[in-house]
Motif scaffolding. Structure first.
Motif, PDB file in Angstrom:
ATOM      1  N   MET A 247       0.960  -1.305  -0.126  1.00 35.13           N
ATOM      2  CA  MET A 247      -0.042  -0.030   0.104  1.00 35.13           C
ATOM      3  C   MET A 247       0.878   1.169  -0.080  1.00 35.13           C
ATOM      4  O   MET A 247       0.631   2.105  -0.530  1.00 35.13           O
ATOM      5  CB  MET A 247      -1.040   0.123   1.250  1.00 35.13           C
ATOM      6  N   ARG A 248       1.855   1.139   0.735  1.00 34.81           N
ATOM      7  CA  ARG A 248       2.780   2.518   0.808  1.00 34.81           C
ATOM      8  C   ARG A 248       3.260   2.504  -0.583  1.00 34.81           C
ATOM      9  O   ARG A 248       3.394   3.751  -1.265  1.00 34.81           O
ATOM     10  CB  ARG A 248       3.888   2.180   2.021  1.00 34.81           C
ATOM     11  N   TYR A 249       4.119   1.542  -1.226  1.00 36.03           N
ATOM     12  CA  TYR A 249       4.713   1.743  -2.535  1.00 36.03           C
ATOM     13  C   TYR A 249       3.598   1.983  -3.514  1.00 36.03           C
ATOM     14  O   TYR A 249       3.916   3.130  -4.321  1.00 36.03           O
ATOM     15  CB  TYR A 249       5.432   0.404  -2.719  1.00 36.03           C
ATOM     16  N   GLY A 250       2.335   1.588  -3.193  1.00 37.59           N
ATOM     17  CA  GLY A 250       1.328   1.919  -4.290  1.00 37.59           C
ATOM     18  C   GLY A 250       0.752   3.131  -4.212  1.00 37.59           C
ATOM     19  O   GLY A 250       0.565   3.902  -5.198  1.00 37.59           O
ATOM     20  N   SER A 251       1.294   3.942  -2.996  1.00 36.89           N
ATOM     21  CA  SER A 251       0.518   5.279  -2.849  1.00 36.89           C
ATOM     22  C   SER A 251       1.605   6.033  -3.651  1.00 36.89           C
ATOM     23  O   SER A 251       1.250   7.225  -4.247  1.00 36.89           O
ATOM     24  CB  SER A 251       0.211   5.698  -1.263  1.00 36.89           C
ATOM     25  N   TRP A 252       3.019   5.859  -3.585  1.00 36.15           N
ATOM     26  CA  TRP A 252       3.837   6.697  -4.254  1.00 36.15           C
ATOM     27  C   TRP A 252       3.819   6.480  -5.446  1.00 36.15           C
ATOM     28  O   TRP A 252       3.841   7.391  -6.461  1.00 36.15           O
ATOM     29  CB  TRP A 252       5.169   5.918  -3.707  1.00 36.15           C
ATOM     30  N   MET A 253       3.052   5.371  -6.130  1.00 32.54           N
ATOM     31  CA  MET A 253       3.126   4.847  -7.523  1.00 32.54           C
ATOM     32  C   MET A 253       1.842   6.052  -7.739  1.00 32.54           C
ATOM     33  O   MET A 253       2.014   6.647  -9.092  1.00 32.54           O
ATOM     34  CB  MET A 253       2.769   3.686  -7.849  1.00 32.54           C
ATOM     35  N   ALA A 254       0.828   6.067  -6.962  1.00 32.83           N
ATOM     36  CA  ALA A 254      -0.411   6.662  -7.516  1.00 32.83           C
ATOM     37  C   ALA A 254       0.122   8.392  -7.770  1.00 32.83           C
ATOM     38  O   ALA A 254      -0.268   9.224  -8.742  1.00 32.83           O
ATOM     39  CB  ALA A 254      -1.403   6.723  -6.799  1.00 32.83           C
ATOM     40  N   VAL A 255       0.846   8.948  -6.589  1.00 36.49           N
ATOM     41  CA  VAL A 255       1.181  10.268  -6.498  1.00 36.49           C
ATOM     42  C   VAL A 255       2.239  10.532  -7.667  1.00 36.49           C
ATOM     43  O   VAL A 255       2.117  11.537  -8.114  1.00 36.49           O
ATOM     44  CB  VAL A 255       1.952  10.571  -5.079  1.00 36.49           C
ATOM     45  N   GLY A 256       3.033   9.522  -7.923  1.00 38.86           N
ATOM     46  CA  GLY A 256       4.017   9.787  -9.062  1.00 38.86           C
ATOM     47  C   GLY A 256       3.297  10.071 -10.334  1.00 38.86           C
ATOM     48  O   GLY A 256       3.767  11.074 -11.003  1.00 38.86           O
ATOM     49  N   LEU A 257       2.255   9.172 -10.709  1.00 41.18           N
ATOM     50  CA  LEU A 257       1.509   9.310 -11.991  1.00 41.18           C
ATOM     51  C   LEU A 257       0.741  10.824 -12.013  1.00 41.18           C
ATOM     52  O   LEU A 257       0.442  11.561 -12.825  1.00 41.18           O
ATOM     53  CB  LEU A 257       0.790   8.199 -12.297  1.00 41.18           C
ATOM     54  N   LEU A 258       0.067  11.038 -10.911  1.00 41.83           N
ATOM     55  CA  LEU A 258      -0.631  12.220 -10.651  1.00 41.83           C
ATOM     56  C   LEU A 258       0.495  13.515 -10.830  1.00 41.83           C
ATOM     57  O   LEU A 258       0.063  14.318 -11.656  1.00 41.83           O
ATOM     58  CB  LEU A 258      -0.949  12.438  -9.540  1.00 41.83           C
ATOM     59  N   LEU A 259       1.778  13.513 -10.316  1.00 37.19           N
ATOM     60  CA  LEU A 259       2.758  14.443 -10.296  1.00 37.19           C
ATOM     61  C   LEU A 259       3.059  14.623 -11.816  1.00 37.19           C
ATOM     62  O   LEU A 259       3.534  15.583 -12.592  1.00 37.19           O
ATOM     63  CB  LEU A 259       3.747  14.513  -9.635  1.00 37.19           C
ATOM     64  N   TYR A 260       3.221  13.464 -12.499  1.00 35.56           N
ATOM     65  CA  TYR A 260       3.844  13.375 -13.892  1.00 35.56           C
ATOM     66  C   TYR A 260       2.960  14.039 -14.915  1.00 35.56           C
ATOM     67  O   TYR A 260       3.276  14.908 -15.567  1.00 35.56           O
ATOM     68  CB  TYR A 260       4.166  11.775 -14.087  1.00 35.56           C
ATOM     69  N   VAL A 261       1.718  13.537 -14.658  1.00 37.92           N
ATOM     70  CA  VAL A 261       0.570  14.480 -15.525  1.00 37.92           C
ATOM     71  C   VAL A 261       0.728  15.832 -15.270  1.00 37.92           C
ATOM     72  O   VAL A 261       0.482  16.660 -16.538  1.00 37.92           O
ATOM     73  CB  VAL A 261      -0.957  13.659 -15.427  1.00 37.92           C
ATOM     74  N   ALA A 262       0.525  16.208 -14.241  1.00 42.50           N
ATOM     75  CA  ALA A 262       0.692  17.602 -13.904  1.00 42.50           C
ATOM     76  C   ALA A 262       1.683  18.436 -14.355  1.00 42.50           C
ATOM     77  O   ALA A 262       1.446  19.379 -14.934  1.00 42.50           O
ATOM     78  CB  ALA A 262       0.589  17.943 -12.212  1.00 42.50           C
ATOM     79  N   ALA A 263       2.990  17.710 -14.137  1.00 46.49           N
ATOM     80  CA  ALA A 263       4.274  18.122 -14.586  1.00 46.49           C
ATOM     81  C   ALA A 263       4.167  18.591 -16.252  1.00 46.49           C
ATOM     82  O   ALA A 263       4.558  19.535 -16.700  1.00 46.49           O
ATOM     83  CB  ALA A 263       5.476  17.612 -14.053  1.00 46.49           C
TER      84      ALA A 263
END
Length: 301
Positions: A247-263
């Protein structure tokens, strides 16, 4: 509608990645890589993700001595390279998508010109650059000229552009979707352009208060809901840091995709560009919305 297809691909990436983190089974990683390939073929903005996946795959493969992970992770980069080579054969220019130069000129650099000199100068400058680019002897020279002109404008006003980029990233998560609602409900556009453009020129309050009260009230409610959603998503992310490793690594993956699209969206930030990753933001918000988990105490005896 392509945003909905891209959303399916992004969900495929997220679900496959989570399953691989949880089970370490190679087939889940392969499914995630296939979803990455589908995403970059649907939307060019996702092609840089191929290199991110490659770096992560090589790192994981090296650390856990799983060469198959590294090999599979390089597939998206191979697809990108082959596609760029195919484009070079057709156009003489080694590139993935010509929309990159269009966005760089007509949105990124043009937004800087608009904020400095106003919309009329922006339109003249973009038109002049396009006319000079169209006079180039071949497509590659044309694209390089656009890159040079747009790049020079951004470099000359790097601080201003950085602020616009950050504003766009924030707007991606908070935008109440006035443009989308206007298309759906037939609202006339506000005088002076979109609200984000007017916000960059310090006229957001005047632009917002010029809207009909009904529109303003609806947009205000949606904005408050978006602020709450983002707050709950941040809370959900921090809660998952105390959960299982998956769950911890999964949350980082989700945030990473969100920030990737935002950037990658940058100054274009608007509600419609959030569609592909919206389920990930919602999932984090739902975790943040739920009450704290009860602590089980052991009974003596």
């Amino acid at each position: 509608m392509s945003e909905m297809l891209l959303q399916t691909a992004v969900l495929g990436i997220a679900i496959s990645a989570f399953a691989f983190i949880h089970s370490c089974r190679l087939r889940y990683f392969a499914a995630g890589v296939a979803a990455v390939v589908a995403a970059l073929l649907l939307k060019p903005v996702f092609y840089p993700l191929a290199f991110v996946v490659a770096v992560l795959a090589v790192g994981v493969g090296w650390r856990y001595r799983r060469l198959a992970v590294a090999a599979i992770g390089l597939v998206p980069v191979l697809v990108v390279g082959l596609y760029m080579q195919w484009n070079q054969q057709r156009t003489g220019y080694f590139h993935f998508s010509s929309i990159a130069e269009i966005n760089l000129l007509q949105y990124n650099a043009a937004g800087v010109v608009r904020q400095i000199d106003g919309p009329e100068v922006e339109e003249k400058w973009v038109t002049q650059v396009i006319e000079r680019a169209n006079a180039a002897p071949d497509f590659a020279t044309r694209q390089h000229f656009i890159q040079a002109q747009a790049g020079a404008m951004l470099t000359a006003h790097l601080g201003l552009y950085a602020r616009q980029h950050a504003q766009g990233m924030v707007a991606l998560f908070l935008d109440p979707g006035r443009f989308d609602l206007s298309q759906l409900l037939g609202w006339p556009p506000p005088a002076g352009g979109g609200l984000l453009n007017q916000a960059r020129q310090g006229r957001l309050w005047q632009a917002a208060t010029s809207l009909p009260w009904g529109q303003l009230a609806l947009l205000g409610v949606i904005l408050l809901a978006n602020v709450a959603r983002l707050g709950f998503a941040v809370r959900g992310f921090y809660r998952l840091q105390h959960d299982s490793d998956a769950m911890r690594y999964g949350s980082w993956m989700a945030v990473g995709l969100l920030l990737y699209v935002a950037a990658l969206t940058g100054p274009l930030g608007a509600a419609r560009f959030l569609v592909p990753v919206w389920p990930l933001l919602l999932a984090l918000a739902l975790v943040g919305l739920r009450g704290p988990q009860p602590v089980m105490q052991k009974q003596e005896g």
